[in-house]
Write a protein that holds these residues in place. Sequence first.
Motif, short mmCIF file in Angstrom:
data_model
loop_
_atom_site.label_atom_id
_atom_site.label_comp_id
_atom_site.label_asym_id
_atom_site.label_seq_id
_atom_site.Cartn_x
_atom_site.Cartn_y
_atom_site.Cartn_z
N LYS A 183 0.83 -1.21 0.00
CA LYS A 183 0.00 0.00 0.00
C LYS A 183 0.86 1.26 0.00
O LYS A 183 0.59 2.20 -0.74
CB LYS A 183 -0.93 -0.01 1.20
CG LYS A 183 -1.83 1.20 1.26
CD LYS A 183 -2.76 1.15 2.46
CE LYS A 183 -3.60 2.38 2.53
NZ LYS A 183 -4.50 2.38 3.67
N ASP A 184 1.91 1.28 0.81
CA ASP A 184 2.79 2.46 0.89
C ASP A 184 3.43 2.76 -0.46
O ASP A 184 3.54 3.92 -0.86
CB ASP A 184 3.87 2.27 1.96
CG ASP A 184 3.30 2.23 3.36
OD1 ASP A 184 2.19 2.77 3.57
OD2 ASP A 184 3.94 1.64 4.25
N TYR A 197 -8.32 -3.95 -5.05
CA TYR A 197 -8.00 -4.28 -3.66
C TYR A 197 -6.49 -4.45 -3.51
O TYR A 197 -5.87 -5.16 -4.31
CB TYR A 197 -8.70 -5.58 -3.23
CG TYR A 197 -10.19 -5.43 -3.07
CD1 TYR A 197 -10.74 -5.06 -1.85
CD2 TYR A 197 -11.05 -5.64 -4.15
CE1 TYR A 197 -12.10 -4.91 -1.70
CE2 TYR A 197 -12.42 -5.48 -4.01
CZ TYR A 197 -12.93 -5.12 -2.78
OH TYR A 197 -14.29 -4.95 -2.64
N PHE A 198 -5.93 -3.82 -2.49
CA PHE A 198 -4.49 -3.95 -2.24
C PHE A 198 -4.10 -5.41 -2.05
O PHE A 198 -3.07 -5.85 -2.55
CB PHE A 198 -4.07 -3.16 -0.99
CG PHE A 198 -4.08 -1.67 -1.20
CD1 PHE A 198 -3.13 -1.06 -2.00
CD2 PHE A 198 -5.03 -0.88 -0.57
CE1 PHE A 198 -3.12 0.31 -2.19
CE2 PHE A 198 -5.03 0.49 -0.75
CZ PHE A 198 -4.08 1.10 -1.56
N ALA A 205 -6.38 6.51 -2.92
CA ALA A 205 -6.21 5.29 -2.13
C ALA A 205 -7.04 5.38 -0.86
O ALA A 205 -7.10 6.44 -0.22
CB ALA A 205 -4.74 5.09 -1.78
N HIS A 265 -8.46 2.65 2.61
CA HIS A 265 -7.88 1.70 3.55
C HIS A 265 -7.56 0.35 2.89
O HIS A 265 -6.43 -0.13 2.97
CB HIS A 265 -8.82 1.50 4.74
CG HIS A 265 -8.31 0.54 5.76
ND1 HIS A 265 -7.14 0.74 6.45
CD2 HIS A 265 -8.80 -0.66 6.18
CE1 HIS A 265 -6.93 -0.28 7.25
NE2 HIS A 265 -7.93 -1.14 7.11
N ASP A 266 -8.54 -0.24 2.23
CA ASP A 266 -8.36 -1.57 1.62
C ASP A 266 -8.28 -1.54 0.10
O ASP A 266 -7.90 -2.53 -0.52
CB ASP A 266 -9.52 -2.50 2.00
CG ASP A 266 -9.54 -2.81 3.49
OD1 ASP A 266 -8.48 -2.79 4.12
OD2 ASP A 266 -10.64 -3.08 4.00
N THR A 267 -8.69 -0.43 -0.50
CA THR A 267 -8.81 -0.36 -1.95
C THR A 267 -8.17 0.92 -2.49
O THR A 267 -7.83 1.82 -1.73
CB THR A 267 -10.30 -0.36 -2.39
OG1 THR A 267 -10.92 0.83 -1.89
CG2 THR A 267 -11.02 -1.59 -1.92
N PHE A 268 -8.01 0.95 -3.80
CA PHE A 268 -7.62 2.20 -4.45
C PHE A 268 -8.33 2.30 -5.79
O PHE A 268 -8.67 1.29 -6.41
CB PHE A 268 -6.09 2.31 -4.62
CG PHE A 268 -5.47 1.31 -5.54
CD1 PHE A 268 -5.21 1.62 -6.86
CD2 PHE A 268 -5.11 0.05 -5.08
CE1 PHE A 268 -4.61 0.70 -7.71
CE2 PHE A 268 -4.51 -0.88 -5.92
CZ PHE A 268 -4.27 -0.55 -7.23
#
Length: 74
Positions: free
Chosen positions: A2-3, A55-56, A36, A38-41
């Motif tokens: 994610k980062d 989804y990440f 982005a 929490h769980d998706t982008f």
Amino acid sequence: MKDNIVKIMKRHDILEMVYLAKDGNITKRRVKVIKANHDTFQAYCFTKQAKRTFYFDNILAAVPVIRKEREDVI
């Protein structure tokens, strides 16, 4: 993961990723990340030519596209 995607988004780079879809298919996508969560982008997908939500956790591999390659695609 994610980062790294958030960093790519902030640099306005294009991301190339291998993604596991809900139906179990594995696809290779080039996307430009828009935002982005929490769980998706959300990203514009050059493969589908539309905005999509990813989804990440479903990203199997991801790398930023080198600018020279990027110019050839756009």
